[in-house]
Design a protein around this motif. Structure first.
Motif, short mmCIF file in Angstrom:
data_model
loop_
_atom_site.label_atom_id
_atom_site.label_comp_id
_atom_site.label_asym_id
_atom_site.label_seq_id
_atom_site.Cartn_x
_atom_site.Cartn_y
_atom_site.Cartn_z
N ILE A 29 0.87 -1.17 0.00
CA ILE A 29 0.00 0.00 0.00
C ILE A 29 0.91 1.22 0.00
CG2 ILE A 29 -1.82 1.26 1.20
CD1 ILE A 29 -2.67 -1.37 2.50
N ASP A 30 0.84 2.04 -1.06
CA ASP A 30 1.76 3.17 -1.16
C ASP A 30 1.22 4.39 -0.42
OD1 ASP A 30 -0.10 4.45 -2.81
OD2 ASP A 30 0.93 3.93 -4.67
N ASN A 32 -0.17 6.94 -1.44
CA ASN A 32 -1.46 7.44 -1.95
C ASN A 32 -2.59 6.44 -1.71
OD1 ASN A 32 -0.28 9.84 -3.06
ND2 ASN A 32 0.51 8.60 -4.75
N LYS A 33 -2.32 5.43 -0.88
CA LYS A 33 -3.30 4.39 -0.51
C LYS A 33 -3.64 3.46 -1.66
CE LYS A 33 -3.34 6.50 3.42
NZ LYS A 33 -2.46 5.99 4.51
N ASN A 34 -2.81 3.45 -2.68
CA ASN A 34 -3.00 2.48 -3.76
C ASN A 34 -2.40 1.14 -3.34
OD1 ASN A 34 -4.13 4.41 -5.63
ND2 ASN A 34 -2.06 5.21 -5.91
N ARG A 35 -3.16 0.08 -3.53
CA ARG A 35 -2.71 -1.24 -3.10
C ARG A 35 -2.38 -2.09 -4.33
NH1 ARG A 35 -5.16 -4.73 1.85
NH2 ARG A 35 -4.10 -6.73 1.47
N THR A 36 -1.19 -2.69 -4.32
CA THR A 36 -0.70 -3.48 -5.44
C THR A 36 -0.19 -4.81 -4.94
OG1 THR A 36 -0.02 -1.45 -6.59
CG2 THR A 36 0.89 -3.53 -7.40
#
Length: 212
Positions: A29-30, A32-36
């Protein structure tokens, strides 16, 4: 930023039921709250009241700043379980951003020229780009933005393209990044008499430019 890390951890079976080969999912989770999802790996079976060690290679090329590593054992009910929340672990980590500008250098026949200097009609123009980051190699032609202004049209620049016959691109040596992360573009044009202007810009792998 760009440094690769191997993250290792232990997964323990606290029940009286053995687990078959253990599937583990790794997410990031980066900031910016993007989860990969970066990996799904299957490891050896996990016997009763035993422990296995798992690991994953973590790339930091695009995740500067605050991040969270999420590790989930037995995702998506790969094996039937009564309880699942204790299968998930969270580990915050911080990646130091690469925000330093690369350095660009231009020489004509091995010499740094001044404005209005006279040069050869067939100059050997060397444009080098150096970066302090020893993990993100300068290995892409998009790192260079080179423009030429010609005497017959001094207001409209022409971009010097990598696929031109008179252009050679030399990427950084990946085996030598600890000492020198440098790429070069060699431009050997044939120029009729006249006044020319060349403009050179360099961009590193983290999108830092050599100057405005």
């Amino acid at each position: 930023q760009g440094q690769k890390q191997t993250v290792a951890l232990a997964i323990e079976n606290l029940t009286d039921m053995p687990m078959d080969s253990m599937l583990v999912k790794f997410d990031v989770i980066d900031k910016n709250k993007n989860r990969t999802t970066i990996a799904k790996k299957r490891f050896k079976p996990l016997p009763i009241l035993d422990t296995i060690h798992v690991d994953v290679d973590l790339s930091t090329s695009t995740i500067a700043g605050d991040n969270i590593l999420v590790v989930e054992a037995n995702p998506d009910e790969d094996q039937p379980e009564q309880f699942h929340p204790n299968n998930i672990g969270y580990k915050p980590f911080y990646v130091v951003a690469d925000n330093k500008n690369p350095l660009i250098d231009v020489t004509f026949d091995g010499v740094h020229i001044f404005d209005e200097d006279i040069v050869s009609a067939k100059p050997f123009i060397s444009i080098s780009l150096k970066d302090e980051n020893k993990y993100l190699a300068l290995n892409d032609t998009s790192e260079f933005l080179i423009y030429m202004f010609y005497p017959n049209d001094p207001t409209n620049p022409v971009q010097i393209a990598r696929n031109q016959a008179d252009v050679t691109y030399i990427p950084a040596n990946p085996a030598n990044l600890n000492r020198n992360n440098e790429a070069r573009m060699i431009y050997k044009p044939t120029l009729p008499d006249g006044t020319y202007e060349i403009r050179a810009q360099g961009i590193d792998r983290s999108k830092n430019d050599a100057g405005k």
